[in-house]
Write a protein that holds these residues in place. Structure first.
Motif, short mmCIF file in Angstrom:
data_model
loop_
_atom_site.label_atom_id
_atom_site.label_comp_id
_atom_site.label_asym_id
_atom_site.label_seq_id
_atom_site.Cartn_x
_atom_site.Cartn_y
_atom_site.Cartn_z
N ARG A 21 0.83 -1.21 0.00
CA ARG A 21 0.00 0.00 0.00
C ARG A 21 0.86 1.26 0.00
O ARG A 21 0.54 2.24 -0.69
CB ARG A 21 -0.93 -0.01 1.21
N SER A 22 1.96 1.24 0.76
CA SER A 22 2.82 2.42 0.80
C SER A 22 3.47 2.67 -0.55
O SER A 22 3.87 3.80 -0.85
CB SER A 22 3.88 2.26 1.88
N ALA A 23 3.57 1.61 -1.38
CA ALA A 23 4.12 1.76 -2.73
C ALA A 23 3.04 2.15 -3.74
O ALA A 23 3.32 2.24 -4.93
CB ALA A 23 4.80 0.47 -3.16
N GLY A 24 1.82 2.35 -3.27
CA GLY A 24 0.74 2.83 -4.14
C GLY A 24 -0.16 1.76 -4.69
O GLY A 24 -1.00 2.05 -5.56
N HIS A 25 -0.04 0.52 -4.20
CA HIS A 25 -0.86 -0.56 -4.73
C HIS A 25 -2.14 -0.77 -3.92
O HIS A 25 -2.16 -0.54 -2.71
CB HIS A 25 -0.05 -1.86 -4.76
N GLU A 212 7.79 -5.49 -8.88
CA GLU A 212 8.08 -4.35 -9.75
C GLU A 212 8.92 -4.74 -10.96
O GLU A 212 8.77 -4.17 -12.04
CB GLU A 212 8.80 -3.27 -8.94
N ARG A 213 9.80 -5.72 -10.81
CA ARG A 213 10.75 -6.05 -11.87
C ARG A 213 10.33 -7.23 -12.74
O ARG A 213 10.98 -7.52 -13.75
CB ARG A 213 12.12 -6.34 -11.26
N ALA A 214 9.27 -7.95 -12.35
CA ALA A 214 8.88 -9.17 -13.06
C ALA A 214 8.70 -8.98 -14.57
O ALA A 214 9.19 -9.80 -15.36
CB ALA A 214 7.62 -9.76 -12.44
#
Length: 322
Positions: A21-25, A212-214
């Protein structure tokens, strides 16, 4: 991104959901037990439930951290492990492929790399383990089903081009070891940062990095553990005289341990090499053995969780049902 997080009520889930959530998801938590971050109560083994969830929630990413774990072997039959860890993973992969999910992260385990011989530490030197190690011969139903689930992830990337990252996580549980009690729990956990442990916070960060990198990685399989201070050239000395090898890098470690009444490991039988995830994803655990010594040196709280009384929500739920 709307992310389905299985195992959202568990130990990892309680740290990973807030981080996402803190990453905006937007987090859609799913677990067999209710919890603060669990929106859907149910099992991944329920194929109809999984399909309804994907059809109605516009899921774009999946972190599949829910599973039956090694301590559950004493509580559940083998077919339950197959249903949850294998069929449940297949249900998620099929739904993800059918609904155009953009990425899939699977929480696996370094445990599946440990054969009976490695566990018994019969080798003359420490065994250095990385993603190329094998042949893989998991020693229990937990490892067997996690290995099968890994291969399902590989298959769905191959057949559907589903960007997928498998994370073989080292130990991060807070409770006591369920088989070894020679040392206090804190002492054992501190020692394991030399070769096979990470904090739950770092484990959560690794999952976020993988999510994020997948898409740019495509398919990747990585060991996730605190970086070992040792190198491959030390495997013989680590097995026969680990305290000397430790003292060469950390001269004050013996004194710091003695002041706390702790013991350094006499020998180290295996080491997890987490270099690949740092190379490919730019991820490195923040807490390592040096951080443990730094806390001891400064008299600060230890930088890892230790809770001898921890009971997972799923176990509490099963106890109530009996």
């Amino acid at each position: 991104m709307r992310v389905l997080l299985t195992g959202s009520s568990g130990w990892l889930g309680r740290f990973l959901a807030p981080l996402l959530r803190s990453a905006g998801h937007d987090v859609v938590g799913m677990d067999v037990a209710s919890g603060a971050d669990t929106r859907v109560v149910g099992s991944v083994a329920d194929r109809a439930l999984v399909e309804r969830l994907f059809a109605g929630d516009s899921i774009d990413g999946v972190i599949h951290a829910g599973a039956l774990h090694k301590p559950d072997i004493a509580r559940h039959p083998k077919h339950a492990f197959v249903a949850v860890n294998v069929s449940g993973t297949l249900n998620l992969l099929e739904a993800a492929a059918a609904h155009g999910v953009s990425r899939f992260v699977f929480t696996s385990t370094t445990s599946l790399m440990i054969t009976e011989a490695i566990r018994a530490e019969t080798a003359a030197t420490a065994v250095w383990l990385d993603e190329t190690s094998g042949p893989l011969m998991p020693r229990n139903i937990y490892g067997v089903t996690k290995r099968a689930a890994e291969e399902l992830c590989r298959l769905f990337h191959s057949e559907h081009r589903l960007p997928t990252i498998v994370l073989r996580t080292a130990r991060f549980f807070p409770e006591e070891d369920d088989t070894h009690r020679a040392l206090s729990g804190e002492n054992m956990k501190a020692n394991e940062f030399l070769n096979r442990r990470l904090t739950v916070e770092d484990c959560a960060r690794a999952h976020l990095a993988a999510l994020e990198r997948a898409p740019e990685i495509g398919f990747g399989l990585y060991i996730v553990s605190a970086p070992t201070p040792f190198d491959r050239g030390e495997v013989a000395s680590l097995k026969t005289d680990a305290p000397a090898a430790i003292a060469r890098r950390f001269p004050d470690a013996p004194g710091l341990y003695a002041a706390r009444g702790w013991s350094l490991p006499a020998g180290i039988g295996r080491i997890y090499d987490a270099a690949a995830i740092e190379r490919d994803l730019g991820f490195r655990c923040e807490t390592d053995f040096a951080a443990v010594l730094s806390a001891l040196r400064a008299g600060r709280p230890l930088p890892f969780a230790h809770d001898p009384g921890y009971v997972s929500p799923a176990v509490r739920l099963a106890s109530k049902a009996r």
